[in-house]
Enzyme design. Structure first.
Site, PDB file in Angstrom:
ATOM      1  N   CYS A   1      64.847  55.586  47.001  1.00  0.00           N
ATOM      2  CA  CYS A   1      64.149  55.291  48.072  1.00  0.00           C
ATOM      3  C   CYS A   1      64.828  53.918  49.108  1.00  0.00           C
ATOM      4  CB  CYS A   1      62.478  54.578  47.584  1.00  0.00           C
ATOM      5  SG  CYS A   1      61.589  56.103  46.803  1.00  0.00           S
TER       6      CYS A   1
ATOM      7  N   LYS B   1      65.554  51.033  50.543  1.00  0.00           N
ATOM      8  CA  LYS B   1      66.631  49.965  50.346  1.00  0.00           C
ATOM      9  C   LYS B   1      67.589  50.015  49.187  1.00  0.00           C
ATOM     10  CE  LYS B   1      63.715  48.748  52.945  1.00  0.00           C
ATOM     11  NZ  LYS B   1      63.243  49.832  53.432  1.00  0.00           N
TER      12      LYS B   1
ATOM     13  N   GLU C   1      58.474  46.175  58.099  1.00  0.00           N
ATOM     14  CA  GLU C   1      58.356  47.137  58.767  1.00  0.00           C
ATOM     15  C   GLU C   1      56.938  47.475  59.490  1.00  0.00           C
ATOM     16  OE1 GLU C   1      61.089  50.688  56.484  1.00  0.00           O
ATOM     17  OE2 GLU C   1      58.793  50.617  56.124  1.00  0.00           O
TER      18      GLU C   1
ATOM     19  N   SER D   1      58.981  51.898  59.888  1.00  0.00           N
ATOM     20  CA  SER D   1      58.954  52.898  58.962  1.00  0.00           C
ATOM     21  C   SER D   1      59.871  54.089  59.480  1.00  0.00           C
ATOM     22  CB  SER D   1      57.874  53.302  58.168  1.00  0.00           C
ATOM     23  OG  SER D   1      57.893  54.552  57.394  1.00  0.00           O
TER      24      SER D   1
END
Length: 563
Positions: free
Chosen positions: A126, A128, A449, A475
């Site tokens: 996912c 990061k 985000e 996002s």
């Protein structure tokens, strides 16, 4: 030619009389004396019980281990932290998301160097986590071989005779409830059926974008990015990755042979063809920085002008998802369509990226529209102007044509929460430009985000009537005229910090412009009086306090530099 095993990094902890204590500790793990003659392979695993994209990694670890052992290596699994951006969204948890990329990089660097691994498999998925792992592995000067296994996308959910995904069907549903377009009961049913199991969220959000770009860079095996998390194919790819890393170690295939300017160029080409997440700009710049590659922000736009947008997945499309891209031929098929724009480069598969592109086949021309592109330009555009002297980023493939040129009065907020409250309380008017500032890398801190506000705007039917700009970020699931990464950020004294309610903001995506309608005299006068708020930092202790002091601008990838 195979390299001498005595030259392997693990010899530092295995060979010689002075290493008797080291060998004793290694034997305590259960390995045998004969194992000391084999390559030591680390498996950096981001397994977690709380991140849906990672809950199946325990099984993938076993398949990677099988491949390593079969090829003659010794596997060692170690853990890496992982934050689920969806769960962290909309509250203080999101402050930690982007900063965690740096922690992940530090963890990978620390574990590899401290334990002298000969090679490492990065098991990731996912947002990061994927760039963070690559950053940590490529900053190691000795350059041990690495291979990336992205754990795969989630399958779509199903409800009311329609395929469903996280962003459009849950985040945007908040706005639908607020505008009374669906009931609380319908919302609850959606919650239970949108995300059916393991994997990264179904659309071309940041996690899946990065998986695709990693494959385009040549760091993972073909089809790894798009093979579903729950598929047998994903297990086979994990197994082959385990076998491949041992081969790479014995042949001395270091990251510098793969991670170079050509790899970054190819990743940007694929990013534009797919219309990926704007976060890819941050992450590719950060990876390039750690690998010692100079990457100018303007290169993204130069490539975007040349690359047609041939794929649109959710959120840019309501019809297609990651599983459809895989069935249509995956990243090799996309590479085939843009092969004339690619640069030759070696990959972990042993093949040149151009060879993989040549072998790729488009199996569904409706999903990969190489004959009839959605647009002659790529999915991301970089804007400049007096509001963003160092640049800003927009996912133009997810913006309706009528909204690509837009101007209106600013409605200014100094935090995401303030903006969210105004949207939910119906204080946003059609024609306005929502400005959310002090949410950049320093000011946030952590560059949160803004999926909450953008999704609610969509659900309430305002997304085609207002624009949103921020020094924070979005996002990969965001759609509409949402411009992020405005640099310099407000906390560094950037122009976005002196915008006032009612100032006219002018957005021109085709011409790549982002301006506030003020004379240079007026703008400079405001800037001269401006006192950035980050001097009164929101986090005075702990990790984020240190992060806010060291992090660079979004235009530099929001990396940490020693001052």
């Amino acid at each position: 030619m195979k390299r001498d095993k005595l030259e392997l990094p693990s010899s530092q902890i295995k060979k010689g009389v002075t290493r008797a204590p080291h060998r004793a500790l290694l034997y305590a793990t259960g390995i045998s004396p004969s194992d000391l003659e084999k390559p030591f392979i680390g498996i950096a695993s981001a397994f977690s019980d709380i991140v849906p994209g990672h809950i199946h990694m325990r099984e993938l670890e076993r398949w990677i281990e099988r491949g390593i052992v079969e090829a003659g290596g010794v596997p060692f699994v170690f853990g890496i932290p992982a934050i689920c951006d969806g769960i962290a969204m909309g509250h203080n948890g999101m402050h930690y998301s982007l900063p965690s990329r740096e922690l992940i990089a530090d963890c990978v660097e620390s574990m590899i160097n401290a334990h002298c691994f000969d090679g490492v498999v990065l098991l990731t998925n996912c947002d990061k986590i994927t760039p963070g792992m690559i950053m940590g592995a490529t900053r190691i000067n000795v350059g041990i071989p690495i291979i990336v296994v992205t754990a795969g996308p989630m399958l779509t959910g199903y409800y009311a005779h329609k395929r469903r995904s996280l962003v459009k069907d849950t985040f945007e549903a908040v706005g639908l409830v607020q505008s009374k377009k669906i009931t609380q009961q319908e919302l609850q049913e959606l919650e239970c059926k949108t995300c059916p199991g393991a994997g990264s969220c179904q659309g071309l959000y940041t996690a899946n974008t990065m998986a695709c770009l990693v494959e385009a860079m040549g760091l993972s095996l073909p089809y790894c990015a798009t093979a579903a998390a729950v598929s047998a194919e994903k297990k086979r790819i994990a197994y082959e990755s385990g076998r491949t890393i041992v081969k790479m170690v014995l042949e001395g295939i270091t990251p510098l042979r793969i991670m170079n300017s050509n790899a970054i160029h190819n990743a940007i080409v694929v990013d534009m063809a797919l219309g990926g997440s704007t976060n890819s700009v941050l992450h590719l710049k950060a990876i390039a920085y750690e690998a010692g590659i100079r990457l100018d922000l303007k290169l993204f736009d130069e490539i975007s002008r040349k690359v047609p947008n041939i794929v649109r997945l959710e959120p840019a499309s309501e019809d297609y998802f990651m599983e459809d891209l895989h069935k249509a031929g995956g990243i090799p098929a996309v590479l085939n369509c843009v092969s004339n724009l690619l640069k030759p480069n070696y990959t972990v598969s042993g093949k040149n990226i151009l060879e993989i592109a040549q072998q790729g086949k488009v199996l569904d021309p409706e999903v990969i529209r190489y004959k009839k592109p959605y647009s002659t330009e790529g999915g991301i555009a970089i804007l400049y102007g007096n509001l963003a002297p160092q640049g800003a980023v927009v996912k133009q493939s997810a913006v309706l044509p009528k909204m690509r040129k837009f101007s209106g009065p600013a409605h200014v907020f100094d935090s995401e929460q303030e903006a969210m409250n105004a949207i939910l309380n119906k204080r946003i008017k059609k024609g306005e430009v929502i400005v959310i500032r002090f949410e950049g890398p320093k000011g946030g801190p952590g560059m949160r985000e803004m999926l909450g506000p953008t999704s609610v705007l969509q659900g309430m039917g305002l997304a085609d009537h207002v624009a949103l700009i921020t020094d924070g970020r979005f996002s990969g699931g965001t759609r509409g005229p949402c411009i992020g990464h405005v640099s310099p950020e407000a906390a560094e004294g950037g122009p976005i910090g002196v915008i006032k309610n009612g100032d006219i903001i002018e957005i021109d995506i085709p011409e790549r412009k982002l301006n506030v309608r003020l004379t240079s005299t007026e703008l400079n006068a405001r800037l001269a009086k401006f006192q950035p708020q980050y001097r009164e930092r929101k986090f005075k202790t702990g990790w984020l306090a240190r992060y806010s002091q060291l992090v660079t601008s979004a235009s530099e990838g929001a990396v940490l530099k020693v001052r």
